[in-house]
Structure formats: structure tokens, C-alpha cells
Enzyme design. Structure first.
Site, PDB file in Angstrom:
ATOM      1  N   PRO A   1       0.831  -1.206   0.000  1.00 10.87           N
ATOM      2  CG  PRO A   1      -0.784  -1.586   1.634  1.00 10.87           C
ATOM      3  CD  PRO A   1       0.533  -2.101   1.132  1.00 10.87           C
ATOM      4  CG  LEU A   2       1.465   5.573  -2.440  1.00  8.43           C
ATOM      5  CD1 LEU A   2       2.843   5.166  -2.973  1.00  8.43           C
ATOM      6  CD2 LEU A   2       0.711   6.390  -3.473  1.00  8.43           C
ATOM      7  CB  CYS A   3      -1.159   4.870   3.010  1.00  4.02           C
ATOM      8  SG  CYS A   3      -1.830   3.216   3.309  1.00  4.02           S
ATOM      9  CB  THR A   4       2.209   0.792   4.148  1.00  4.83           C
ATOM     10  OG1 THR A   4       0.889   0.468   4.586  1.00  4.83           O
ATOM     11  CG2 THR A   4       3.225   0.093   5.041  1.00  4.83           C
TER      12      THR A   4
ATOM     13  CB  SER B   1       3.025   7.843   6.162  1.00  6.19           C
ATOM     14  OG  SER B   1       2.017   6.844   6.058  1.00  6.19           O
TER      15      SER B   1
END
Length: 440
Positions: free
Chosen positions: A208-211, A214
Site C-alpha cells: 500500500p502506498l500509504c504504508t 508514511s
């Protein structure tokens, strides 16, 4: 007929080739001339000189095939030596195809392997047309699809549309992932091709891009961050895309990933892991390579001699927990974009943009393209809708992606020609529109 007693070296093969069998192909005739054919006439192309390729070259040479060719663009790395047994420490940095060919030529009397240190895309139709059988030991779905498209493109048809069987070059494909493997036999134009069963290939692991942006927790997250976000932003090598076989590219990703890992207190970033994440490499197991290569080499022998009916047509192998094998027949799809001669019809809303078409070609499992280029004919003139392969044309045609298909002159029933790195052949796509109906 009664065979002359063979030399001790080929006695086992002659026992098979000079004996009738209920398992033999209907065209098989016991004869000592069959062995002469595979030794003096038959030409086999092995694509890949890695884990599977080393095993294939060894197996085929020991089975009597004397005219082998091998294609591989890669060079030998230290990590290859635990399973790619044709290579030694002093070979590190040399081309795999050249070293493998030299080893086989020097070790197996009478066999000659011709190396080709290049991409499969660098060689044209005339090169591939010279072979009786092609066997693949590749680690790339894109490369598999490309050679699949090539052998399909070599097929010839008469005026009545009947396939000229003399133009068929059987394609045998093997693949391994850890303790799992598969082998398949493809008779172009007659059986299911690679693209007929794209859904059999497992989806690639994604994060996941968010993982990765950030909250990285794994070394893989740091590498993916550099690959997905930092590379396009910083462009360390200009507009070049990341090349998993380019040591400078991998080193840059490795160093940047190490910096991010240090920032978040994450351990385990290595050069080898970096290359594995970038290239989506799954660790290879030597015993699995040996089993799958043995199956593929046997299929080459069966096809070249007709001493037994070939695999029909897909075999899976798993020795994760015990040993399990299963064989089934993959079905040929009538609407396969690769092996069907029919244009492919796709349906879009009347307000669809060219970007919608591009995304569909990349995301739909039926096509699974990487960077498609699209052209068409408008008012009897050729028109390039989008060209991804040339930087200057990509910039010039990029604004078209935001335009509606209708604004580009595409109407209902319009044909678009699509080209992609996954195949040497273009496909024709017919665009059909759906329209909003006025409420009653």
C-alpha cells in the site's frame, strides 16, 4: 525394421527410438534414423541460461541434441553460483550464454551450443524460424508473452485460411517459484498459448502506498518507497526507467533505501534484497529447477522424435510438503488477443477518454499490457493517438490521453491498433460505445 546395434553411449535412447509403443504418437515409426535426426538435423533454441537454462542445456546435450542455441542477456553474479552449476567464481561478470555454451561444448563431446548475448527482442523472425523447437527457462511474464507472440507470428496460412503445419514451431515453457514449478507445451495455432491463460500467473506482490510513504515497517517498504516515489521525482538517470539488470540503478536504489531504513530504524537492507524487490525475484531452489527442466527436456525429446505423445498440455509441480503433480489441458480461447485472428471488441462509455482505454489495456487481465501505444485511421489518414516508446512522441501525444475518444475522431465501431512490449505483434481493437438513455 531391425536396428543396427548402437554405440553404448546412445543405447538407452535407441532402445526407445527403435521400439514400438502404445504410448507413441501415431506418426512414430521405430527407426535408428530418428536418433540421427536429433543429432544431425534438429535445432533447438534454449531461451535463458539461468537456473532452468543451465539444467536444460545439460539435459538436452546429454539426450543427443548437438545443435543448440542459447539466448541470455544477463551476466553472472555471485548469487547465481549456488544453483547455476555451469558457472564458477572466475566467471562472475561474464555473459551467462557464453560461459554456459563454453562449458557444454568442452564437456559433452559432439555437442555445439551457440550463444547469443542479447535480448530476445533483438533477434528477428528469420532467426527464430530456423528452429525445430523452442524451450524457455525465463523469469519474466513479459518475455514469455513476447516469444509467444513471435511463434504465433511465424505461422503461415493458405488462401483458404488453413494452417500450414510446417510453419509450426512448438514452444515449451518452464517456470519455477521456490518449491513450486510448472511446465507446458504450446503448439502455436492449435493449443492454448501463453496469453490464453494469463490468469494462471499469480498477481505480483504490492505494498500500500500509504504504508511505504508514511509508516514503513519492513526493508521492502523502504526499497519500494525509493522505487515508486523517489526515482520518478529525482530522476537520477534522466528519463530512464529503473532497470533491474543495471548495477548503477540498483546501487542508487540500495543507497537511498538504506538512508530511509536508517531514518526509521529498520534493519535488513542489502543489495541482493534491493535487486530482488525491484525485479520481483522469488528465491530459486535448485531441485525444483532440475525437476522442471527435466520435464521440459523430455517434452522436447518427445516432440522431436514422436516417440511419445506430448504433454496435454500443462503440468504443475509442488514439493513444499511432500511431492504433488497435476496435469490438465489449458483451453484455447476463441477471443484471445494473441492467438485469435479476430479483432477484439471492447465497450466504453461515450464520454470515455483515451486514458480510460490505456488504463483498461494495462489493468484488464485479458490484456495485461505494460506500456501500450495506440494508432488508428481517421479520414483515411494514419493517426498516432499515443506513443509510449519514443520520448519525443510520448510528450507530443500525451495531451491526447485527456481527450474524449469522440474528440479524437473515434466513432462507434472504430478500429484501434495497439502495440506493446509484451508482444512483437500488434492487435486490432474495435471500440463500441454505450450511451446514456433518456429517462421516460
Amino acid at each position: 525394421m531391425e536396428c543396427v546395434r548402437p554405440s553404448e553411449r546412445w543405447a538407452g535412447l535407441q532402445n526407445v527410438l527403435c521400439s514400438a509403443s502404445p504410448l507413441a504418437h501415431p506418426d512414430f515409426e521405430p527407426s535408428e534414423e530418428t536418433l540421427q535426426f536429433i543429432q544431425d538435423v534438429c535445432k533447438v533454441l534454449v531461451i535463458g541460461a539461468g537456473g532452468l537454462g543451465c539444467e536444460l542445456l545439460k539435459d538436452l546435450a546429454l539426450m543427443g541434441f548437438t545443435d543448440l542455441h542459447c539466448i541470455d542477456m544477463d551476466t553472472i553474479d555471485l548469487s547465481n553460483l549456488n544453483r547455476q552449476f555451469l558457472f564458477r567464481t572466475q566467471d562472475i561478470g561474464k555473459f551467462k550464454a557464453e560461459v554456459a555454451a563454453s562449458f557444454i561444448n568442452g564437456r559433452i563431446m559432439g555437442c555445439h551450443v551457440t550463444p547469443h548475448c542479447c535480448k530476445i527482442q533483438d533477434l528477428g523472425a528469420e532467426f527464430y524460424r530456423q528452429f525445430h523447437v523452442i524451450v524457455c527457462g525465463l523469469d519474466s511474464i513479459v518475455a514469455r508473452r513476447w516469444i509467444n507472440g513471435m511463434v504465433l507470428g511465424l505461422l503461415r496460412y493458405d488462401e483458404g485460411g488453413c494452417l500450414d503445419r510446417s510453419s509450426i514451431i512448438p514452444l515449451i515453457d518452464g517456470g519455477t517459484e521456490g518449491f513450486k514449478g510448472n511446465a507446458r507445451v504450446i503448439i502455436p495455432g492449435l493449443t492454448a498459448c501463453i496469453d490464453c491463460s494469463l490468469d494462471l500467473y499469480p498477481p505480483q506482490v504490492t505494498y500500500p502506498l500509504c504504508t511505504i510513504a508514511s509508516k514503513p515497517r519492513l526493508p521492502e517498504h523502504c526499497i519500494e518507497y525509493v522505487k515508486v516515489l523517489q526515482w520518478p521525482k529525482e530522476k537520477p538517470f534522466g528519463d530512464a526507467a529503473i532497470d533491474g539488470d543495471n548495477s548503477e540503478h540498483i546501487l542508487w536504489v540500495f543507497e537511498k533505501a538504506q538512508e530511509r531504513a536508517n531514518e526509521y530504524g529498520i534493519q535488513g537492507i542489502t543489495y541482493r534484497l534491493t535487486q530482488g524487490v525491484v525485479k520481483r525475484i522469488i528465491p530459486a531452489v535448485a531441485s525444483t529447477n532440475a525437476v522442471i527442466a527435466g520435464v521440459c527436456a523430455t517434452e522436447v525429446f518427445k516432440i522431436a522424435t514422436s516417440c511419445s505423445k506430448p504433454l496435454q498440455n500443462y503440468m504443475v509441480f509442488n514439493d513444499t510438503d511432500g511431492v504433488y503433480t497435476y496435469t490438465f489441458e489449458a483451453e484455447k480461447k476463441d477471443d484471445c488477443p494473441a492467438c485469435s485472428s479476430k479483432p477484439v471488441t471492447v465497450i466504453f462509455h461515450e464520454d470515455a477518454t483515451l486514458q480510460d482505454v490505456y488504463n483498461y489495456l494495462c489493468e484488464n487481465q485479458k490484456f495485461a499490457m505494460k506500456s501500450p501505444s495506440l494508432t488508428t485511421v481517421v479520414c483515411e489518414k494514419n493517426k498516432t493517438l499515443y506513443m509510449s516508446t519514443l520520448a519525443s512522441l510520448e510528450v507530443a501525444t500525451r495531451p491526447n490521453l485527456k481527450k474524449k475518444l469522440s474528440d479524437l475522431g473515434i466513432v462507434d465501431g472504430h478500429e484501434i491498433v495497439v502495440a506493446d512490449v509484451t508482444t512483437p505483434r500488434s492487435i486490432t481493437m474495435i471500440i463500441k460505445f454505450t450511451y446514456n438513455m433518456d429517462p421516460d
